[in-house]
Scaffold this motif. Structure first.
Motif, PDB file in Angstrom:
ATOM      1  N   LYS A   2       0.920  -1.180   0.028  1.00  0.00           N
ATOM      2  CA  LYS A   2      -0.220  -0.086  -0.072  1.00  0.00           C
ATOM      3  C   LYS A   2       0.945   1.222  -0.012  1.00  0.00           C
ATOM      4  CE  LYS A   2      -3.937  -2.211   2.482  1.00  0.00           C
ATOM      5  NZ  LYS A   2      -4.726  -2.009   3.569  1.00  0.00           N
ATOM      6  N   ASN A   3       0.166   2.467  -0.419  1.00  0.00           N
ATOM      7  CA  ASN A   3       1.096   3.628  -0.532  1.00  0.00           C
ATOM      8  C   ASN A   3       1.482   4.167   0.790  1.00  0.00           C
ATOM      9  OD1 ASN A   3       0.763   3.645  -3.392  1.00  0.00           O
ATOM     10  ND2 ASN A   3      -1.064   4.770  -3.527  1.00  0.00           N
ATOM     11  N   LYS A   4       0.712   3.967   1.760  1.00  0.00           N
ATOM     12  CA  LYS A   4       1.026   4.283   2.893  1.00  0.00           C
ATOM     13  C   LYS A   4       2.411   3.708   3.371  1.00  0.00           C
ATOM     14  CE  LYS A   4      -1.091   5.087   7.579  1.00  0.00           C
ATOM     15  NZ  LYS A   4      -2.266   5.010   8.262  1.00  0.00           N
ATOM     16  N   ASN A   5       2.193   2.434   3.205  1.00  0.00           N
ATOM     17  CA  ASN A   5       3.448   1.695   3.814  1.00  0.00           C
ATOM     18  C   ASN A   5       4.747   1.810   2.820  1.00  0.00           C
ATOM     19  OD1 ASN A   5       1.956   0.188   5.782  1.00  0.00           O
ATOM     20  ND2 ASN A   5       1.360  -1.386   4.242  1.00  0.00           N
ATOM     21  N   VAL A   6       4.508   2.202   1.821  1.00  0.00           N
ATOM     22  CA  VAL A   6       5.671   2.628   0.606  1.00  0.00           C
ATOM     23  C   VAL A   6       6.340   3.822   1.205  1.00  0.00           C
ATOM     24  CG1 VAL A   6       6.219   3.230  -1.532  1.00  0.00           C
ATOM     25  CG2 VAL A   6       4.680   1.072  -1.317  1.00  0.00           C
ATOM     26  N   ASN A   7       5.346   4.844   1.529  1.00  0.00           N
ATOM     27  CA  ASN A   7       5.925   6.320   1.961  1.00  0.00           C
ATOM     28  C   ASN A   7       6.597   6.065   3.197  1.00  0.00           C
ATOM     29  OD1 ASN A   7       4.548   7.597  -0.178  1.00  0.00           O
ATOM     30  ND2 ASN A   7       2.730   7.760   0.803  1.00  0.00           N
ATOM     31  N   ARG A   8       6.058   5.178   4.194  1.00  0.00           N
ATOM     32  CA  ARG A   8       6.756   4.813   5.343  1.00  0.00           C
ATOM     33  C   ARG A   8       8.368   4.214   5.118  1.00  0.00           C
ATOM     34  NH1 ARG A   8       3.211   1.522   7.856  1.00  0.00           N
ATOM     35  NH2 ARG A   8       2.020   3.491   8.594  1.00  0.00           N
ATOM     36  N   CYS A   9       8.381   3.432   4.083  1.00  0.00           N
ATOM     37  CA  CYS A   9       9.548   2.887   3.712  1.00  0.00           C
ATOM     38  C   CYS A   9      10.413   3.880   3.373  1.00  0.00           C
ATOM     39  CB  CYS A   9       9.391   1.742   2.698  1.00  0.00           C
ATOM     40  SG  CYS A   9       8.950   0.182   3.338  1.00  0.00           S
ATOM     41  N   TYR A  10       9.957   4.919   2.556  1.00  0.00           N
ATOM     42  CA  TYR A  10      10.804   5.928   1.975  1.00  0.00           C
ATOM     43  C   TYR A  10      11.362   6.744   3.279  1.00  0.00           C
ATOM     44  CZ  TYR A  10       8.813   5.113  -2.554  1.00  0.00           C
ATOM     45  OH  TYR A  10       8.400   4.774  -3.850  1.00  0.00           O
ATOM     46  N   ILE A  11      10.586   7.119   4.264  1.00  0.00           N
ATOM     47  CA  ILE A  11      10.964   7.903   5.125  1.00  0.00           C
ATOM     48  C   ILE A  11      12.116   7.237   6.117  1.00  0.00           C
ATOM     49  CG2 ILE A  11      10.167   8.837   7.467  1.00  0.00           C
ATOM     50  CD1 ILE A  11       7.367   9.371   6.023  1.00  0.00           C
ATOM     51  N   ILE A  12      11.554   5.869   6.196  1.00  0.00           N
ATOM     52  CA  ILE A  12      12.658   5.129   7.314  1.00  0.00           C
ATOM     53  C   ILE A  12      14.242   4.941   6.560  1.00  0.00           C
ATOM     54  CG2 ILE A  12      13.201   2.925   8.214  1.00  0.00           C
ATOM     55  CD1 ILE A  12      10.058   2.581   8.556  1.00  0.00           C
ATOM     56  N   LEU A  13      13.932   4.788   5.133  1.00  0.00           N
ATOM     57  CA  LEU A  13      15.334   4.576   4.672  1.00  0.00           C
ATOM     58  C   LEU A  13      15.976   5.950   4.432  1.00  0.00           C
ATOM     59  CD1 LEU A  13      14.195   2.087   1.862  1.00  0.00           C
ATOM     60  CD2 LEU A  13      15.657   1.642   3.680  1.00  0.00           C
ATOM     61  N   SER A  14      15.161   6.810   4.408  1.00  0.00           N
ATOM     62  CA  SER A  14      15.790   8.323   3.993  1.00  0.00           C
ATOM     63  C   SER A  14      16.481   8.624   5.345  1.00  0.00           C
ATOM     64  CB  SER A  14      14.776   9.338   3.747  1.00  0.00           C
ATOM     65  OG  SER A  14      14.294   9.036   2.365  1.00  0.00           O
ATOM     66  N   MET A  15      15.851   8.211   6.550  1.00  0.00           N
ATOM     67  CA  MET A  15      16.393   8.648   7.937  1.00  0.00           C
ATOM     68  C   MET A  15      17.861   7.831   8.036  1.00  0.00           C
ATOM     69  SD  MET A  15      12.886   8.891  10.235  1.00  0.00           S
ATOM     70  CE  MET A  15      13.842   9.105  11.517  1.00  0.00           C
ATOM     71  N   ILE A  16      17.673   6.533   7.637  1.00  0.00           N
ATOM     72  CA  ILE A  16      18.842   5.701   7.760  1.00  0.00           C
ATOM     73  C   ILE A  16      20.054   6.262   7.048  1.00  0.00           C
ATOM     74  CG2 ILE A  16      19.873   3.279   7.190  1.00  0.00           C
ATOM     75  CD1 ILE A  16      17.099   2.315   7.843  1.00  0.00           C
ATOM     76  N   LEU A  17      19.823   6.831   5.979  1.00  0.00           N
ATOM     77  CA  LEU A  17      20.782   7.421   4.941  1.00  0.00           C
ATOM     78  C   LEU A  17      21.283   8.484   5.685  1.00  0.00           C
ATOM     79  CD1 LEU A  17      22.323   7.714   2.223  1.00  0.00           C
ATOM     80  CD2 LEU A  17      20.430   8.830   1.174  1.00  0.00           C
ATOM     81  N   VAL A 276       9.178  -3.147  -2.088  1.00  0.00           N
ATOM     82  CA  VAL A 276       8.025  -2.567  -2.740  1.00  0.00           C
ATOM     83  C   VAL A 276       7.370  -3.116  -3.932  1.00  0.00           C
ATOM     84  CG1 VAL A 276       8.849  -0.339  -1.915  1.00  0.00           C
ATOM     85  CG2 VAL A 276       9.448  -1.131  -4.125  1.00  0.00           C
ATOM     86  N   GLY A 277       8.023  -4.249  -4.303  1.00  0.00           N
ATOM     87  CA  GLY A 277       7.709  -5.057  -5.563  1.00  0.00           C
ATOM     88  C   GLY A 277       8.195  -4.794  -6.856  1.00  0.00           C
ATOM     89  N   THR A 278       7.611  -5.037  -7.976  1.00  0.00           N
ATOM     90  CA  THR A 278       8.189  -4.919  -9.286  1.00  0.00           C
ATOM     91  C   THR A 278       7.543  -3.505  -9.943  1.00  0.00           C
ATOM     92  OG1 THR A 278       6.380  -6.150 -10.196  1.00  0.00           O
ATOM     93  CG2 THR A 278       8.271  -7.298  -9.904  1.00  0.00           C
ATOM     94  N   ASN A 279       6.725  -2.798  -9.453  1.00  0.00           N
ATOM     95  CA  ASN A 279       6.190  -1.446  -9.839  1.00  0.00           C
ATOM     96  C   ASN A 279       7.363  -0.431  -9.954  1.00  0.00           C
ATOM     97  OD1 ASN A 279       5.058   0.759 -10.623  1.00  0.00           O
ATOM     98  ND2 ASN A 279       3.223   0.547  -9.248  1.00  0.00           N
TER      99      ASN A 279
END
Length: 336
Positions: A2-17, A276-279
């Motif tokens: 879901k888009n909500k979970n994808v956005n959460r992944c973006y935020i978490i990975l950006s914070m890790i970076l 996030v899958g193949t999209n």
């Protein structure tokens, strides 16, 4: 996902970076305490920074440029990997498939042999990387029945030719001076990166990433057969050329700046697919972040694991190959 979970992944990975970048400023042979880093950052923001200070010089003149370059090149190679895997419809393809790395490596060796100047070497690497891809595309499109397979085969041919030319240059190089420089450069390192190099690499890499990012939804269509993509109204030839051009610019710039760095463009897209899958609309943004994290982590390990710096190509292979094997073993290739 879901888009909500994808956005959460973006935020978490950006914070890790961001966290990894801050840690990279601290760790090293010359350790910087957290309080000193905060002081230096405060001085930089208040325009009160003196490069005569040893700690300021280490943080802003030595470590910061290589951190930025590691993120830039890692993100670029990861994005190029997604694009190449989409247009060649093969998840095992990397940006090196078109011969750009072999051509750029030959350019590096030839530049060192002719005129051992940093700017000249970088220019030669970039130009010969472009020449290699032009040759690949010309050979691959010389047949009426040309296809993606023809381009891949042409890339193998061009890579073999430039690898042979590289060996010839190495054979002709002076054993005491030129040959060690060629070998060290091609093994990959970010140790000599300066802010001037960032300014040179930033525009071509960022523009190429931006182009692939804007075309990310079209990559899904390019993953279909040419007939299906054209039936949907997509100019397959045009977009394929644009993606190849962007990937070539990224790869050639990376080699010209820090030598051969393998596995980044192959592994990071697969890690992104597991999240996030193949999209490709979601895969491109997350690969940009993961690529930056991956190469920055590799660069940190290269300067921390041993008394002398380990070449990047050694670590990317030693770490990348087992990771790829583990992903295959655990998933059975279902994430491909």
């Amino acid at each position: 996902m879901k888009n909500k979970n994808v956005n959460r992944c973006y935020i978490i990975l950006s914070m890790i970076l961001i966290l990894l970048a801050l840690i990279s400023l601290i760790v090293g042979k010359y350790e910087i305490s957290r309080s000193d880093l905060l002081r230096l950052l405060d001085n930089a923001l208040s325009n009160n920074l003196s490069m005569d200070d040893t700690e300021a010089f280490v943080v802003f003149a030595v470590r910061l440029p290589r951190i930025i370059m590691a993120i830039l090149i890692g993100s670029g190679l990861a994005t190029a990997g997604v694009g190449m895997q989409a247009i060649f419809k093969n998840p095992l393809v990397s940006p090196r498939i078109l011969g750009v790395s072999a051509g750029a490596s030959f350019g590096v060796a030839l530049g060192i042999l002719i005129y051992n100047n940093l700017i000249f070497i970088q220019l030669m690497a970039f130009l010969w990387g472009i020449v290699a891809v032009i040759l690949t595309y010309t050979i691959g499109k010389s047949s009426k029945s040309s296809s993606v397979i023809m381009i891949v085969l042409a890339g193998i041919i061009v890579s073999a030719v430039f690898t042979s030319l590289l060996s010839l240059v190495q054979y002709s190089a002076d054993v005491d001076t030129e040959l060690p420089s060629i070998i060290y450069w091609l093994m990959g390192s970010l140790s000599g990166i300066e802010m001037g190099d960032i300014r040179v690499a930033f525009i071509p890499i960022v523009l190429s990433i931006g182009l692939l990012f804007m075309m990310r939804w079209k990559l899904n269509m390019l993953s279909l057969s040419d007939e299906e993509a054209e039936a949907l109204g997509l100019n397959v030839k045009l977009y394929r050329i644009l993606i190849i051009m962007a990937s070539t610019i990224i790869s050639a710039t990376a080699v010209s700046m820090c030598g051969m760095i393998g596995w980044v463009g192959l592994i990071t897209p697969h890690i992104g697919r597991m999240i996030v899958g193949t999209n490709n609309e979601k895969l491109i943004p997350i690969s940009i972040i993961i690529g930056g994290i991956y190469l920055l982590l590799i660069d940190d390990l290269s300067r921390l694991l041993y008394s002398s710096e380990i070449p990047l190509s050694v670590l990317t292979a030693l770490i990348g190959a087992p990771i790829f094997g583990l992903l295959l073993k655990r998933t059975g290739g279902n994430w491909i």
